[in-house]
Design a protein around this motif. Structure first.
Motif, short mmCIF file in Angstrom:
data_model
loop_
_atom_site.label_atom_id
_atom_site.label_comp_id
_atom_site.label_asym_id
_atom_site.label_seq_id
_atom_site.Cartn_x
_atom_site.Cartn_y
_atom_site.Cartn_z
N ASN A 136 -14.13 -37.46 -18.67
CA ASN A 136 -13.09 -36.90 -18.78
C ASN A 136 -12.20 -38.19 -18.07
OD1 ASN A 136 -11.10 -35.37 -16.54
ND2 ASN A 136 -10.99 -34.36 -18.80
N ILE A 137 -11.03 -38.24 -18.64
CA ILE A 137 -10.33 -39.31 -18.12
C ILE A 137 -8.87 -38.87 -17.61
CG2 ILE A 137 -8.75 -41.28 -19.09
CD1 ILE A 137 -11.49 -41.86 -19.55
N ILE A 155 -19.02 -36.33 -18.18
CA ILE A 155 -19.23 -34.91 -18.76
C ILE A 155 -20.52 -34.89 -18.92
CG2 ILE A 155 -18.47 -33.12 -20.02
CD1 ILE A 155 -15.88 -34.41 -20.76
N VAL A 156 -21.32 -34.02 -18.16
CA VAL A 156 -22.55 -33.74 -18.22
C VAL A 156 -22.91 -32.28 -18.96
CG1 VAL A 156 -24.81 -33.65 -17.17
CG2 VAL A 156 -23.23 -35.28 -16.29
#
Length: 157
Positions: A136-137, A155-156
């Protein structure tokens, strides 16, 4: 004169300001909800190298020509690129050509057209040599300093 405003570069939380604010006097920091460190609410562009390294995100700063001016330890670890080989290079051409797409580079270019501090957030897949990493940026722009700060959290799942 309207008060200055601090906006969290990660979650977008505005620091307890009521009433109208001067949109030309916005800075991006990290709020205490996103990170409970000593640098809470310190503008990102004022972070020392050590403070930038302590962020719980991969992070780098780019100037208006997309040259890397800061590159933190987490981003170093993900990319497996030493910061001494990254600083001063064009991020989109020399460091991460996978970001030369509208979803990333287009958003960077759009930020640079703003004459006020701006923030965009989106999901992206970095294509590292070791394989894809979903992140996620959060990309913020400080027109006064001419710096874009890019923060990435994996993001896991």
């Amino acid at each position: 004169m309207k008060p200055a405003v601090q906006v969290c570069a990660w979650c977008g939380l505005v620091d307890g300001v009521t009433g109208e604010v001067d949109k030309k006097n916005i800075t991006h920091a990290i709020c205490s909800e996103c990170y409970s460190g000593q640098l809470n609410n310190k503008p990102l562009f004022l972070l020392s190298e050590e403070e930038f390294d302590s962020l719980p995100f991969g992070g780098f700063m780019l100037d208006h020509e997309a040259l890397v001016v800061k590159y933190n330890k987490m981003e170093e670890s993900w990319s497996r690129l030493d910061r001494k080989d990254v600083i001063g290079k064009n991020f989109f051409l020399d460091i991460a050509p996978c970001t030369q797409v509208h979803e990333f580079f287009g958003r960077y270019q759009q930020l640079l057209t703003s004459d006020v501090a701006a923030l965009v957030q989106f999901d992206f897949v970095y294509m590292f040599n070791r394989g894809p990493v979903h992140v996620n940026i959060s990309m913020s722009w400080n027109p006064e300093m001419g710096l874009a700060t890019v923060l990435a959290r994996e993001i896991v799942g």
